[in-house]
Write an enzyme that holds these catalytic residues in place. Structure first.
Site, mmCIF file in Angstrom:
data_model
loop_
_atom_site.group_PDB
_atom_site.id
_atom_site.type_symbol
_atom_site.label_atom_id
_atom_site.label_comp_id
_atom_site.label_asym_id
_atom_site.label_seq_id
_atom_site.Cartn_x
_atom_site.Cartn_y
_atom_site.Cartn_z
ATOM 1 N N CYS A 268 0.909 -1.273 -0.053
ATOM 2 C CA CYS A 268 -0.029 -0.189 -0.020
ATOM 3 C C CYS A 268 0.847 1.173 -0.105
ATOM 4 O O CYS A 268 1.977 1.276 0.719
ATOM 5 C CB CYS A 268 -0.866 -0.101 1.224
ATOM 6 S SG CYS A 268 -1.824 1.405 1.253
ATOM 7 N N CYS A 312 21.340 -24.229 -5.872
ATOM 8 C CA CYS A 312 22.387 -25.133 -6.380
ATOM 9 C C CYS A 312 23.687 -24.103 -6.793
ATOM 10 O O CYS A 312 23.540 -22.891 -7.357
ATOM 11 C CB CYS A 312 21.926 -25.650 -7.673
ATOM 12 S SG CYS A 312 23.242 -26.566 -8.652
ATOM 13 N N CYS A 332 20.731 -31.572 -6.158
ATOM 14 C CA CYS A 332 19.903 -30.732 -6.937
ATOM 15 C C CYS A 332 18.971 -31.450 -7.984
ATOM 16 O O CYS A 332 19.447 -32.294 -8.444
ATOM 17 C CB CYS A 332 20.698 -29.671 -7.828
ATOM 18 S SG CYS A 332 19.787 -28.684 -9.182
ATOM 19 N N CYS A 335 19.744 -30.285 -12.134
ATOM 20 C CA CYS A 335 21.134 -30.673 -12.845
ATOM 21 C C CYS A 335 21.705 -31.975 -12.111
ATOM 22 O O CYS A 335 22.768 -32.570 -12.601
ATOM 23 C CB CYS A 335 22.146 -29.642 -12.665
ATOM 24 S SG CYS A 335 22.656 -29.160 -11.074
ATOM 25 N N CYS A 343 29.706 -25.793 2.511
ATOM 26 C CA CYS A 343 30.702 -24.921 1.763
ATOM 27 C C CYS A 343 30.220 -24.885 0.484
ATOM 28 O O CYS A 343 30.989 -24.213 -0.408
ATOM 29 C CB CYS A 343 31.969 -25.507 2.084
ATOM 30 S SG CYS A 343 32.138 -27.531 1.199
ATOM 31 N N HIS A 348 31.699 -34.078 -0.115
ATOM 32 C CA HIS A 348 32.903 -34.650 0.271
ATOM 33 C C HIS A 348 32.681 -35.301 1.729
ATOM 34 O O HIS A 348 33.711 -35.770 2.251
ATOM 35 C CB HIS A 348 33.799 -33.659 0.896
ATOM 36 C CG HIS A 348 33.145 -32.370 1.917
ATOM 37 N ND1 HIS A 348 33.037 -32.567 2.938
ATOM 38 C CD2 HIS A 348 33.082 -31.335 1.346
ATOM 39 C CE1 HIS A 348 32.570 -31.445 3.528
ATOM 40 N NE2 HIS A 348 32.301 -30.490 2.504
ATOM 41 N N CYS A 438 25.382 1.411 15.124
ATOM 42 C CA CYS A 438 25.221 0.633 16.256
ATOM 43 C C CYS A 438 25.061 -0.707 16.203
ATOM 44 O O CYS A 438 25.297 -1.242 15.046
ATOM 45 C CB CYS A 438 24.158 1.191 17.156
ATOM 46 S SG CYS A 438 22.540 0.846 16.305
ATOM 47 N N CYS A 446 15.136 -9.983 5.240
ATOM 48 C CA CYS A 446 13.788 -10.016 5.961
ATOM 49 C C CYS A 446 13.205 -9.113 6.696
ATOM 50 O O CYS A 446 12.354 -8.880 7.189
ATOM 51 C CB CYS A 446 13.801 -11.427 6.755
ATOM 52 S SG CYS A 446 15.106 -11.387 8.247
ATOM 53 N N HIS A 465 18.019 -4.807 25.628
ATOM 54 C CA HIS A 465 18.738 -5.775 25.747
ATOM 55 C C HIS A 465 20.055 -5.531 25.808
ATOM 56 O O HIS A 465 20.734 -6.230 26.686
ATOM 57 C CB HIS A 465 18.730 -6.317 23.982
ATOM 58 C CG HIS A 465 19.783 -7.257 23.750
ATOM 59 N ND1 HIS A 465 20.013 -8.790 24.112
ATOM 60 C CD2 HIS A 465 21.053 -7.149 23.085
ATOM 61 C CE1 HIS A 465 20.909 -9.084 23.871
ATOM 62 N NE2 HIS A 465 21.711 -8.246 22.952
#
Length: 475
Positions: A268, A312, A332, A335, A343, A348, A438, A446, A465
């Site tokens: 809006c 992927c 995936c 593919c 990583c 692996h 800060c 998000c 906090h």
């Protein structure tokens, strides 16, 4: 004299009601009037399914159809012959209304009554039948009533019509009631296995939405952006919040957001309001091409916010992949590449895959042992290659094993920099770099807030906090 009274009354009705609401049969003193019943605010229609009563707020009910024929001695000694039809009243309710119309004539015998009948049906039907706050639909089959007795509708007609009729001793025509009932036209639920009350409910809701739109289009609104007055037909209303804008302003606002890739900003246009326009509204405002971009980016943004979705790592694929709860392997489906979710390299097994513990020399495709082993040395080599001339690049490529080594070196350095200088958002796991200010950080994906030091999710009074923990607000 009676004929003159009748003619004057019919001419008056023609001048009062539009052609959609009043139809006169020129061959005789007869016609039909559609009456929209006035409803109180917050009125509801309800349907009982099993033990549950489902309620729906509406502003309009389908019209009542009053079909009439004036006898020769009307209005002096005989009331009009009439048929009263309605799709949402029971046979008893409709019979009560019909009886009351006759009583109204008897109370004013000698006077014309059609207009007063219409006023009663429009203004007092809900009160007279004591259904002032909610109408509960029933599965009662359609029937027809007359002063001479009750006659059930033929089964074939009963299946095709949800119209209930009360007949005062005549029938204007041999046409079936449903042929004159607009609710039986263009029924999108035809062919579905619905109970009579479910079919009726769907028609009531469709009619209510159509009338709401009709009223909106004929009403004048001030655009909340340019503050110019427009008819509703030139405006868009955001259903979630009720704010109204002219099509031009809202279209420009949406086009800018989509062009810049900020699909989460297609909301809006009222300041501080986060309500979303319907996708059909966005499509009508921005056109087909921009809407395709909006639809694609919105899907991508939604996937990016899902903690169990990863992409992927193959640049030629980059398809979204759902992460399994157990283990660190992802496959995936497009593919077929199996990779480590930590990583993003080829899978692996359970071996440690910490990015900073890896090194380009471990690439099994080709040895690159002559590359510098320190991080500072690799940075210096990459800067030398990236800023060098074509001749310098060829020299470095021949010295360090080919042109393909340097993109891998760049990926390694970029991955290491990201690992050292970013943190994962505790909401959506997106990599976040703090660029100053800060320690209250807002995720660019998000829009949630968290503490940069301990990654605690912040809500409400965020500064509290830093008063109740070891974290500090400023460096």
């Amino acid at each position: 004299m009676a004929f003159e009274e009748q003619e004057n009354e019919l001419l008056a009705l023609q001048s009062i009601f539009g052609s959609e609401d009043f139809i006169r049969h020129e061959s005789k003193s007869a016609g039909e009037i559609r009456v929209s019943v006035e409803l109180p605010s917050e009125y509801k229609v309800a349907l009982r399914e099993g033990g549950t009563l489902k309620q729906y707020k509406i502003s309009f009910l389908p019209t009542l159809l009053l079909t009439f024929e004036l006898p020769e001695n009307y209005p002096y000694s005989s009331p009009p012959d009439f048929t009263l039809c309605c799709s949402w009243l029971t046979q008893k309710q409709l019979a009560d209304l019909g009886t009351h119309l006759t009583e109204l004539y008897n109370a004013s015998r000698g006077d014309v009554v059609l207009f007063s009948w219409v006023q009663f049906l429009r203004e007092d039907t809900i009160r007279f039948l004591n259904i002032t706050s909610m109408l509960e639909l029933s599965n009662e089959p359609s029937t027809s009533f007359s002063s001479q007795g009750t006659m059930d509708v033929e089964p074939s007609e009963q299946e095709n019509s949800q119209t209930t009729g009360y007949s005062h001793p005549r029938s204007l025509s041999d046409d079936k009631n449903e042929a004159r009932d607009p609710l039986n036209e263009h029924n999108p639920f035809s062919g579905l296995s619905l109970t009579p009350s479910q079919t009726l409910l769907s028609k009531i809701l469709i009619h209510d939405a159509a009338q709401e739109q009709k009223v909106f289009q004929s009403t004048v609104y001030d655009c909340a952006v340019c503050f110019i007055s427009y008819l509703g037909s030139e405006c868009i209303k955001i259903q979630e919040c009720g704010h109204v804008f002219c099509r031009s302003c809202l279209a420009e606002y949406c086009k800018v957001q989509i062009t810049e890739g900020n699909v989460r900003g297609v909301t809006c246009a009222q300041e501080g309001c986060t309500a979303l326009p319907a996708q059909a509204q966005v499509q009508s405002l921005v056109g087909e091409e921009l809407f395709k971009r909006y639809d694609r980016l919105l899907l991508q943004s939604t996937l990016d916010r899902m903690s169990d979705v990863i992409y992927c790592p193959r640049t030629s694929c980059a398809s979204p992949v759902i992460i399994e709860k157990d283990g660190n392997v992802a496959l995936c489906s497009i593919c077929g590449f199996a990779f480590c979710t930590s990583c993003k390299k080829a899978y692996h097994g359970t071996n440690d895959c910490e990015l900073l513990n890896s090194h380009p020399e471990n690439d099994s495709e080709q040895s690159i042992a002559d590359l510098p082993r320190s991080l500072e040395g690799m940075k210096a080599l990459w800067e030398d290659y990236a800023s060098g001339s074509k001749q310098r690049r060829r020299l470095l490529e021949s010295r360090y094993g080919g042109k393909g080594r340097f993109p891998k070196l760049e990926d390694y350095l970029s991955g290491g920099w990201i690992a050292l200088n970013s943190k994962n958002c505790p909401y959506c796991s997106c990599k976040i770099e703090k660029n100053g200010g800060c320690n209250i950080v807002t995720c660019s994906q998000c829009d949630r807030h968290f503490c940069w030091i301990c990654l605690t999710v912040l809500s409400g009074r965020t500064y509290q906090h830093f008063q109740s923990s070891e974290c500090y607000l400023y460096l």
